[in-house]
Motif scaffolding. Structure first.
Motif, mmCIF file in Angstrom:
data_model
loop_
_atom_site.group_PDB
_atom_site.id
_atom_site.type_symbol
_atom_site.label_atom_id
_atom_site.label_comp_id
_atom_site.label_asym_id
_atom_site.label_seq_id
_atom_site.Cartn_x
_atom_site.Cartn_y
_atom_site.Cartn_z
ATOM 1 N N VAL A 63 0.837 -1.208 0.000
ATOM 2 C CA VAL A 63 0.000 0.000 0.000
ATOM 3 C C VAL A 63 0.867 1.251 0.000
ATOM 4 O O VAL A 63 0.524 2.262 -0.630
ATOM 5 C CB VAL A 63 -0.958 -0.024 1.205
ATOM 6 C CG1 VAL A 63 -1.664 1.317 1.368
ATOM 7 C CG2 VAL A 63 -1.988 -1.129 1.050
ATOM 8 N N LEU A 67 -1.321 -3.783 -7.271
ATOM 9 C CA LEU A 67 -2.748 -3.931 -6.961
ATOM 10 C C LEU A 67 -3.185 -5.389 -7.068
ATOM 11 O O LEU A 67 -3.967 -5.880 -6.244
ATOM 12 C CB LEU A 67 -3.574 -3.050 -7.899
ATOM 13 C CG LEU A 67 -3.460 -1.535 -7.695
ATOM 14 C CD1 LEU A 67 -4.265 -0.798 -8.750
ATOM 15 C CD2 LEU A 67 -3.941 -1.135 -6.306
ATOM 16 N N THR A 74 -14.239 -3.176 3.240
ATOM 17 C CA THR A 74 -13.177 -2.956 2.250
ATOM 18 C C THR A 74 -13.574 -1.893 1.235
ATOM 19 O O THR A 74 -12.763 -1.036 0.858
ATOM 20 C CB THR A 74 -12.858 -4.271 1.539
ATOM 21 O OG1 THR A 74 -12.509 -5.268 2.513
ATOM 22 C CG2 THR A 74 -11.702 -4.095 0.569
ATOM 23 N N ALA A 75 -14.827 -1.946 0.771
ATOM 24 C CA ALA A 75 -15.298 -0.953 -0.192
ATOM 25 C C ALA A 75 -15.272 0.452 0.411
ATOM 26 O O ALA A 75 -14.866 1.423 -0.253
ATOM 27 C CB ALA A 75 -16.713 -1.298 -0.655
ATOM 28 N N VAL A 127 -11.608 1.566 0.627
ATOM 29 C CA VAL A 127 -11.090 1.938 -0.691
ATOM 30 C C VAL A 127 -11.647 3.283 -1.132
ATOM 31 O O VAL A 127 -10.931 4.135 -1.683
ATOM 32 C CB VAL A 127 -11.428 0.829 -1.709
ATOM 33 C CG1 VAL A 127 -11.143 1.294 -3.138
ATOM 34 C CG2 VAL A 127 -10.631 -0.428 -1.408
ATOM 35 N N CYS A 173 -9.377 6.515 -1.947
ATOM 36 C CA CYS A 173 -9.447 7.139 -3.270
ATOM 37 C C CYS A 173 -9.882 8.594 -3.156
ATOM 38 O O CYS A 173 -9.374 9.470 -3.883
ATOM 39 C CB CYS A 173 -10.412 6.370 -4.157
ATOM 40 S SG CYS A 173 -9.849 4.706 -4.593
ATOM 41 N N ALA A 200 -15.309 5.529 -9.522
ATOM 42 C CA ALA A 200 -15.343 4.087 -9.267
ATOM 43 C C ALA A 200 -16.615 3.461 -9.812
ATOM 44 O O ALA A 200 -16.591 2.332 -10.318
ATOM 45 C CB ALA A 200 -15.219 3.823 -7.767
ATOM 46 N N VAL A 260 -8.557 3.931 -9.861
ATOM 47 C CA VAL A 260 -9.827 3.999 -9.144
ATOM 48 C C VAL A 260 -10.917 3.240 -9.902
ATOM 49 O O VAL A 260 -11.742 2.540 -9.309
ATOM 50 C CB VAL A 260 -10.227 5.462 -8.911
ATOM 51 C CG1 VAL A 260 -11.624 5.564 -8.298
ATOM 52 C CG2 VAL A 260 -9.222 6.149 -8.001
ATOM 53 N N LEU A 297 -10.283 -0.492 -9.399
ATOM 54 C CA LEU A 297 -10.709 -0.885 -8.055
ATOM 55 C C LEU A 297 -12.221 -0.867 -7.932
ATOM 56 O O LEU A 297 -12.816 -1.728 -7.272
ATOM 57 C CB LEU A 297 -10.072 0.049 -7.019
ATOM 58 C CG LEU A 297 -8.577 -0.123 -6.780
ATOM 59 C CD1 LEU A 297 -8.067 0.980 -5.852
ATOM 60 C CD2 LEU A 297 -8.274 -1.484 -6.182
ATOM 61 N N ILE A 329 -14.255 -4.049 -6.612
ATOM 62 C CA ILE A 329 -14.925 -4.017 -5.309
ATOM 63 C C ILE A 329 -16.433 -4.008 -5.470
ATOM 64 O O ILE A 329 -17.159 -4.762 -4.806
ATOM 65 C CB ILE A 329 -14.451 -2.794 -4.507
ATOM 66 C CG1 ILE A 329 -12.944 -2.900 -4.219
ATOM 67 C CG2 ILE A 329 -15.223 -2.689 -3.203
ATOM 68 C CD1 ILE A 329 -12.559 -4.092 -3.383
#
Length: 261
Positions: A16, A104, A126-127, A130, A134, A159, A181, A184, A188
């Motif tokens: 990260v 990633l 997690t979402a 993230v 972002c 996203a 983004v 991801l 996600i």
């Protein structure tokens, strides 16, 4: 498993750290950043040590493609630390961008246990994490997002691939960041929606299974009742029948009396 958990999160944190290192090196006024160089080298060393520790247990069963990608990631991290600044070298920028993509992918592999289909709370957490990261990244990189709320809004629209057009990335750094983004967001959000859909499907399947089991129990109970009734009828019929006479004893030929005697 508990002994592997600290190493697992240490690897994830080192990976990260390479994301802000990419932009520190890209936006550094002097063209190079010692902090970014150190982050790349530490991440490469962590990946190497992690691979050696898991060699006896996991490496032999790893897919060949993943082993190749891990080696490419290590080489890319070392090259990202040694190459000239991205602001003055287009090949260096391309290689660091590809290394970021590999990073990633490796991060997703590290989080594969948390990103299971049936772990909706972990996926939602997690979402959210993230999205916050972002949003903070757009707040830092994009001059059109002066507040964190603006950065979060741009991160969400990017996203989700909505693209309302009220705020758009305007700098090269934020445009590159928006690519990651979007990637991801695809990953996600698709996992979250798949997990929610799986919950609905599992609920319906469980209801169907419950109905089938109830029908089976009812049929089994009915069969038992019929068997008891049949058994009772057979016993009553046997009591009404006359007793069977005992067979007469038979005399063997040797035991019969002789006429001459």
């Amino acid at each position: 498993m508990p002994s592997r958990l600290p190493r697992h999160w240490l690897l994830l944190c080192s990976l990260v750290a390479t994301i802000p290192a990419f932009y520190l090196e890209l936006l550094s006024p002097g063209g190079s950043s010692p902090v970014a160089t150190a982050a790349y080298l530490i991440a490469a060393l962590t990946v190497v040590l992690s691979g050696r520790r898991q060699h006896q247990h996991v490496h032999a069963r790893q897919p060949r493609l993943r082993r190749v990608l891990t080696r490419l990631l290590i080489g890319g991290l070392v090259a990202a630390a040694l190459l000239p600044p991205s602001s003055t070298s287009a090949p260096a920028l391309v290689l660091r961008s590809l290394t970021a993509v590999l990073t990633l992918m490796h991060m997703v592999w590290c989080l594969r246990h948390l990103l299971a289909r049936d772990s909706l709370p972990a996926l939602l957490g997690t979402a959210l994490g993230v999205l916050l990261l972002c949003g903070a990244g757009f707040w830092w990189l994009e001059p059109l997002t002066p507040t964190l709320a603006d950065g979060l809004w741009l991160a969400f629209t990017t996203a989700a691939t909505v693209g309302y057009g009220d705020v758009v990335p305007s700098t090269p750094a934020s445009k590159i960041f928006s690519v990651f983004v979007v990637l991801l967001g695809f990953g996600i959000l698709s996992l979250v929606t798949a997990s929610i859909a799986a919950m609905w499907v599992e609920t319906t399947e469980r209801q169907v299974e419950r109905d089938i089991l109830q029908d089976l129990h009812a049929e089994i109970g009915q069969l038992r009742t019929e068997l008891r009734a049949t058994h009772a009828e057979l016993q009553a019929l046997q009591r009404r029948l006359p007793p069977t006479p005992a067979p007469a004893p038979t005399i063997a030929p040797d035991d019969q009396p002789s006429g001459n005697s």
